[in-house]
Design a protein around this motif. Structure first.
Motif, PDB file in Angstrom:
ATOM      1  N   GLY A  86       0.817  -1.203   0.000  1.00 57.79           N
ATOM      2  CA  GLY A  86       0.000   0.000   0.000  1.00 57.79           C
ATOM      3  C   GLY A  86       0.853   1.256   0.000  1.00 57.79           C
ATOM      4  O   GLY A  86       2.086   1.207   0.040  1.00 57.79           O
ATOM      5  N   GLU A  87       0.187   2.398  -0.034  1.00 63.25           N
ATOM      6  CA  GLU A  87       0.909   3.669  -0.016  1.00 63.25           C
ATOM      7  C   GLU A  87       1.776   3.782   1.244  1.00 63.25           C
ATOM      8  O   GLU A  87       1.343   3.421   2.337  1.00 63.25           O
ATOM      9  CB  GLU A  87      -0.082   4.828  -0.018  1.00 63.25           C
ATOM     10  CG  GLU A  87      -0.717   5.094  -1.359  1.00 63.25           C
ATOM     11  CD  GLU A  87      -1.532   6.384  -1.313  1.00 63.25           C
ATOM     12  OE1 GLU A  87      -0.927   7.440  -1.104  1.00 63.25           O
ATOM     13  OE2 GLU A  87      -2.747   6.300  -1.487  1.00 63.25           O
ATOM     14  N   TRP A  94      -6.841  -0.436  -3.424  1.00 58.33           N
ATOM     15  CA  TRP A  94      -5.788   0.574  -3.343  1.00 58.33           C
ATOM     16  C   TRP A  94      -5.003   0.491  -2.040  1.00 58.33           C
ATOM     17  O   TRP A  94      -3.815   0.802  -1.988  1.00 58.33           O
ATOM     18  CB  TRP A  94      -6.372   1.976  -3.527  1.00 58.33           C
ATOM     19  CG  TRP A  94      -5.312   2.988  -3.819  1.00 58.33           C
ATOM     20  CD1 TRP A  94      -4.766   3.888  -2.963  1.00 58.33           C
ATOM     21  CD2 TRP A  94      -4.625   3.179  -5.066  1.00 58.33           C
ATOM     22  NE1 TRP A  94      -3.796   4.634  -3.581  1.00 58.33           N
ATOM     23  CE2 TRP A  94      -3.700   4.214  -4.890  1.00 58.33           C
ATOM     24  CE3 TRP A  94      -4.726   2.564  -6.317  1.00 58.33           C
ATOM     25  CZ2 TRP A  94      -2.865   4.663  -5.908  1.00 58.33           C
ATOM     26  CZ3 TRP A  94      -3.898   3.015  -7.329  1.00 58.33           C
ATOM     27  CH2 TRP A  94      -2.979   4.047  -7.122  1.00 58.33           C
ATOM     28  N   SER A  95      -5.637   0.080  -0.948  1.00 55.28           N
ATOM     29  CA  SER A  95      -4.916  -0.045   0.317  1.00 55.28           C
ATOM     30  C   SER A  95      -3.860  -1.140   0.254  1.00 55.28           C
ATOM     31  O   SER A  95      -2.948  -1.176   1.088  1.00 55.28           O
ATOM     32  CB  SER A  95      -5.892  -0.325   1.465  1.00 55.28           C
ATOM     33  OG  SER A  95      -6.607  -1.526   1.228  1.00 55.28           O
ATOM     34  N   GLY A 117      -1.551   0.525  -3.554  1.00 57.20           N
ATOM     35  CA  GLY A 117      -1.316   1.951  -3.776  1.00 57.20           C
ATOM     36  C   GLY A 117       0.144   2.343  -3.893  1.00 57.20           C
ATOM     37  O   GLY A 117       0.479   3.339  -4.531  1.00 57.20           O
ATOM     38  N   ARG A 146     -10.141   4.129   0.304  1.00 47.52           N
ATOM     39  CA  ARG A 146      -9.560   5.324  -0.282  1.00 47.52           C
ATOM     40  C   ARG A 146     -10.165   5.651  -1.630  1.00 47.52           C
ATOM     41  O   ARG A 146     -10.848   6.638  -1.779  1.00 47.52           O
ATOM     42  CB  ARG A 146      -8.057   5.137  -0.386  1.00 47.52           C
ATOM     43  CG  ARG A 146      -7.449   5.147   1.021  1.00 47.52           C
ATOM     44  CD  ARG A 146      -5.975   4.951   0.992  1.00 47.52           C
ATOM     45  NE  ARG A 146      -5.463   5.104   2.342  1.00 47.52           N
ATOM     46  CZ  ARG A 146      -4.345   4.602   2.759  1.00 47.52           C
ATOM     47  NH1 ARG A 146      -3.591   3.910   1.962  1.00 47.52           N
ATOM     48  NH2 ARG A 146      -3.925   4.786   3.994  1.00 47.52           N
ATOM     49  N   GLU A 193       2.272   9.921  -3.609  1.00 48.64           N
ATOM     50  CA  GLU A 193       2.021   8.742  -2.780  1.00 48.64           C
ATOM     51  C   GLU A 193       2.213   9.058  -1.294  1.00 48.64           C
ATOM     52  O   GLU A 193       3.179   9.685  -0.896  1.00 48.64           O
ATOM     53  CB  GLU A 193       2.974   7.615  -3.183  1.00 48.64           C
ATOM     54  CG  GLU A 193       2.790   6.362  -2.343  1.00 48.64           C
ATOM     55  CD  GLU A 193       3.891   5.324  -2.555  1.00 48.64           C
ATOM     56  OE1 GLU A 193       4.110   4.510  -1.638  1.00 48.64           O
ATOM     57  OE2 GLU A 193       4.527   5.336  -3.618  1.00 48.64           O
ATOM     58  N   THR A 233       0.123   9.721  -7.445  1.00 46.42           N
ATOM     59  CA  THR A 233      -0.300   8.342  -7.177  1.00 46.42           C
ATOM     60  C   THR A 233      -0.802   8.143  -5.755  1.00 46.42           C
ATOM     61  O   THR A 233      -0.570   7.116  -5.140  1.00 46.42           O
ATOM     62  CB  THR A 233       0.854   7.356  -7.454  1.00 46.42           C
ATOM     63  OG1 THR A 233       2.008   7.772  -6.707  1.00 46.42           O
ATOM     64  CG2 THR A 233       1.186   7.309  -8.916  1.00 46.42           C
ATOM     65  N   ALA A 234      -1.513   9.126  -5.206  1.00 48.50           N
ATOM     66  CA  ALA A 234      -2.096   8.983  -3.867  1.00 48.50           C
ATOM     67  C   ALA A 234      -3.593   8.789  -3.960  1.00 48.50           C
ATOM     68  O   ALA A 234      -4.239   9.180  -4.922  1.00 48.50           O
ATOM     69  CB  ALA A 234      -1.793  10.219  -3.023  1.00 48.50           C
ATOM     70  N   SER A 235      -4.140   8.194  -2.918  1.00 47.76           N
ATOM     71  CA  SER A 235      -5.586   8.126  -2.765  1.00 47.76           C
ATOM     72  C   SER A 235      -5.998   9.163  -1.739  1.00 47.76           C
ATOM     73  O   SER A 235      -5.180   9.697  -1.005  1.00 47.76           O
ATOM     74  CB  SER A 235      -5.994   6.736  -2.277  1.00 47.76           C
ATOM     75  OG  SER A 235      -5.431   6.500  -1.005  1.00 47.76           O
ATOM     76  N   TYR A 244      -7.799   2.005 -14.716  1.00 46.58           N
ATOM     77  CA  TYR A 244      -7.824   1.419 -13.367  1.00 46.58           C
ATOM     78  C   TYR A 244      -9.271   1.134 -12.947  1.00 46.58           C
ATOM     79  O   TYR A 244      -9.574   0.094 -12.366  1.00 46.58           O
ATOM     80  CB  TYR A 244      -7.155   2.364 -12.365  1.00 46.58           C
ATOM     81  CG  TYR A 244      -7.016   1.756 -10.986  1.00 46.58           C
ATOM     82  CD1 TYR A 244      -5.899   1.006 -10.650  1.00 46.58           C
ATOM     83  CD2 TYR A 244      -8.021   1.909 -10.031  1.00 46.58           C
ATOM     84  CE1 TYR A 244      -5.783   0.431  -9.396  1.00 46.58           C
ATOM     85  CE2 TYR A 244      -7.913   1.337  -8.777  1.00 46.58           C
ATOM     86  CZ  TYR A 244      -6.791   0.603  -8.466  1.00 46.58           C
ATOM     87  OH  TYR A 244      -6.685   0.024  -7.221  1.00 46.58           O
TER      88      TYR A 244
END
Length: 782
Positions: free
Chosen positions: A67-68, A94-95, A98, A181, A490, A525-527, A550
């Protein structure tokens, strides 16, 4: 005076030495089993970090979920990214994925030749989607091992993938596995964007996107052969130390008896017992819809009860309400009393980014308003005890499988602000410089200015997330209930969680828009958690392609995102689409802006800067990534605040041109030419981890941004006065960087003398004419 013999320089580090060692061993290795194996928690499952697990053996390294922020945590805690063999992903969410794009780009830059991804079938589509902005990813072989593939075997273990499909229920609740997210429910009173949308994104298969699937991993270590007992062998008269002993050792390690000089010798007489091939399991159960399919899955039954391969540990990535479900607890109990259970979820209390907490605590000694304390971890209230004893995840918690099964907590992080404060107060001249600043602040005139706009720097580094500076993101709070983001690299969501703590949902609810300057991975590239209303995204048109792909193939996200092409906000641009015109008007109205203007800047293709002009009269200009740019100067005339990138120090102008970035003095020069009232420098190369080098051009209108720094317009005159305490706090780092600069300049002088060039003052050397436009080439990472 003699300095003695010169110290022999160290050979350069070889991050891929382990690959060359493996090549020397050749493909004929036998699964003899590793001596040391342990699992280590990278991220404990909290809202700011997700859940991720690192597995170590002397032969291989593995990562479960990415994940991020995972790459940043691995860098901070010295878990070598370059050693990863495999990345296992439990779910296309995404978690869990990410941070995968950034991780792949880092592996590519490091020179890792191959990385294998295992998990949901959408992984292949995900890799295709990220190539929209990453390019063709040449130089690294990215292989996908779908869940339907046969078991995977290497020098450490055999891995079996077990797919688990969500059961279809009419009253299924949305998954609470944090953080939701990029797949929230649509906002109230909003219609789904198309017929594909389904509540909570599980239990459906659309256009190849199967969100009803999670993949569990059963990992069985190879049996480790026993150790040959040399002294016992000598007592029995065996030919120890001669060539004749080799076949005897091989036989007894394989459990066979040997006959020597007419006597039968049993393996247990001269060899320790083998270490059995114990197993561990990693399973994600994101909501109740997966509990029954998990309990009924026959693949787990051979590992429960009196199993041939005893399960040492089960890692549960599941929210609290799933763990408390009686069916799930019964499934856990079937493994028996000898199996340990590790929980990674939103209730785990753990500090992850320790260096961020340390730096922020020390900066707060200088000005607690501009450098507010970060929110600490807080366990969820009301979590009841499970019927099966469990261990809650903490960052860097280890469970060792070999040589001895045990929990190891010596590396677990503890955050002690008093220790950080004491360390800062012992630094030479620090206390004196802080006192001197406070005295001058008291003597100076009081600044009376509105709290808004308030600027919160969430990421002030470039290229890749590092332990002190995250990648680009700046929050502009326009009013108490309206805000927007300038870039969204991110880890932005995690930074928001650490900055605002329990107030993060209020901030997300106030978020009206995001400006994405360009499509390099460190900027977009962040949620963003779960916005309470449709989010307006101003970005290069190409971002829509990435989001659409996506959305179609991996996970729904477009139902609450409306993209405004950045080119439509350029001066004089014609907007032919009524829908885009409506969105622009909505953007201006929501944010209280008279104007939101963009311009092309001198970085990569389709890179933009922006200017926000508020109805109350203030003007904030953001450069994005760029070399000195005349279009930005013209757009930003008379700015109240210019936020400009300053990736490199003075003296590195040639490198700045090569990478299409600005030096410190170049950024300040842009601000002076546009008559900006104040200039905040950001986007520093990660070589300046704590603080960049100060330029001779610094003045009372220039400040340096730090992660989690918070300033309103009234704070800006205070920022330059913090220079002396900052220099005292980071004196050692500044001295080291000055030394590097002096050595570099000396090398340049020597090279100039050898070639017969005129020697100029190197620090101020810069091209007089603007370099050729880089719009047609992709800028390289720092």
């Amino acid at each position: 005076m003699s300095q003695g013999p010169a110290r022999r320089p160290r050979p350069p580090k070889d991050p891929l030495r382990h690959l060359r060692t493996r090549e020397k061993r050749g493909p004929s290795w036998g699964p003899g089993g590793p001596n040391t194996v342990y699992l280590q928690v990278v991220a404990a499952g909290g809202r700011d970090a997700g859940a991720a697990l690192y597995v170590f053996s002397e032969f291989n390294r593995y990562l479960f979920n990415c994940g991020e922020g995972v790459q940043r945590l691995m860098q901070e805690h010295k878990l070598k990214v370059s050693r990863l063999d495999n990345i296992f992903l439990t779910r296309m969410h995404w978690s869990n994925v990410g941070g995968l794009c950034g991780m792949i780009l880092t592996l590519k830059e490091t020179g890792v030749p191959k990385c294998v991804l295992s998990g949901p079938p959408q992984l292949e589509k995900y890799l295709e989607a990220i190539k929209i902005f990453s390019g063709p990813l040449k130089g690294i072989d990215l292989a996908v091992r779908p869940h339907s593939a046969p078991e995977y075997k290497d020098e450490t273990m055999t891995v079996f993938q077990i797919p688990i499909h969500c059961e279809q229920t009419s009253d299924q609740q949305p998954p609470s596995q944090s953080p939701e997210r990029l797949s929230p429910q649509p906002p109230p009173h909003a219609e789904p964007a198309d017929a594909e949308w389904h509540p909570n994104g599980v239990g459906q298969k659309v256009r190849g996107r199967d969100t009803s699937l999670v993949v569990a991993f059963v990992c069985k270590l190879h049996v480790k052969k026993g150790n040959f007992l040399v002294l016992k062998a000598k007592e029995l008269g065996l030919p120890v130390g001669t060539a004749a002993i080799a076949p005897i050792i091989a036989a007894v390690k394989d459990g066979k008896s040997v006959t020597y000089e007419g006597r039968e010798i049993l393996p247990e007489e001269i060899c320790t017992p083998p270490d059995p091939g114990i197993a561990f399991i990693v399973v994600e159960c994101p909501d109740e819809g997966f509990i029954q399919p998990l309990c009924e899955n026959t693949a787990f039954r051979s590992y429960q009860g009196k199993a041939d391969a005893p399960v040492a540990l089960v890692v549960h990535m599941a929210p609290e309400h799933v763990l408390l479900d009686s069916r799930y607890q019964q499934w856990m109990e079937r493994f028996g009393p000898d199996t340990e259970h590790l929980v990674l979820n939103e209730s785990c209390e753990s500090v992850h980014n320790l260096r961020s907490h340390k730096i922020q605590t020390q900066l707060g000694l200088i000005h607690p308003g501009i450098f507010p304390p970060l929110a600490g971890p807080r366990p969820q209230e009301g979590s009841a005890a499970q019927g099966v004893p469990t261990v809650r995840g903490q960052c860097l918690l280890k469970y060792q499988l070999r040589p001895r099964r045990e929990w190891q907590r010596d590396a677990v992080l503890t955050c002690d602000p008093e220790e950080f404060i004491a360390e800062a107060l012992e630094l030479p001249n620090f206390q004196e410089s802080v006192q001197e600043y406070r005295k001058t602040a008291q003597d100076g005139p009081e600044e009376t200015c509105s709290q808004y706009p308030e600027v919160v720097f969430l990421g002030t580094g470039s290229a890749i997330p590092m332990k002190i500076r995250n990648v680009s993101s700046t929050l502009v709070n326009i009013s108490p209930d309206t805000s927007l983001l300038l870039d969204c690299g991110e880890g932005t969501f995690g930074q928001l969680c650490r900055h605002y703590g329990d107030g993060v949902d209020r901030v997300l609810g106030s978020l009206a828009a995001v400006f994405v300057s360009h499509l390099h991975a460190d900027h977009h590239t962040a949620s963003l958690g779960r916005p309470c209303h449709p989010l307006l995204v101003v970005a290069p048109t190409q971002l829509r392609t990435w989001l659409q792909q996506y959305h179609n193939q991996c996970q729904p996200l477009l139902h609450h995102v409306s993209v405004i092409p950045a080119k439509c906000l350029q001066k004089g641009a014609e907007v032919s689409s009524p829908e885009v015109e409506r969105l622009i008007n909505l953007l201006l109205e929501t944010c209280g802006l008279e104007e939101f203007q963009t311009c092309l800047v001198r970085h990569c293709k389709h890179a933009f800067g922006c200017a926000l002009v508020h109805m109350s009269g203030w003007k904030v200009v953001y450069s994005g990534d760029t070399m000195p740019c005349e279009a930005l100067v013209q757009m930003g005339k008379d700015a109240t605040l210019l936020i400009h990138e300053a990736t490199l120090e003075d003296g590195l102008e040639e490198e700045a041109v090569e990478k299409t970035h600005s030096t410190t003095s170049q950024a300040i020069g842009v601000g002076m030419r546009m008559s900006a009232a104040f200039i905040m420098l950001t986007h520093f190369s990660q070589r300046y981890a704590k603080i960049p080098l100060f330029s001779p051009d610094f003045n009372e209108k220039v400040g340096i941004a730090f992660d989690h720094m918070k300033v309103s317009l009234g704070d800006l005159p205070t920022v330059p006065r913090l220079t002396a305490p900052l220099k005292a706090l980071f004196a050692e780092d500044l001295e080291e960087m000055e030394g590097r600069r002096e050595r570099r300049e000396l090398r340049q002088v020597r090279a100039a003398l050898l070639t017969g060039e005129d020697v100029e003052p190197l620090q101020k050397r810069a091209p007089t004419d603007q370099p050729p436009s880089p719009q047609s080439k992709k800028a390289r990472a720092q």
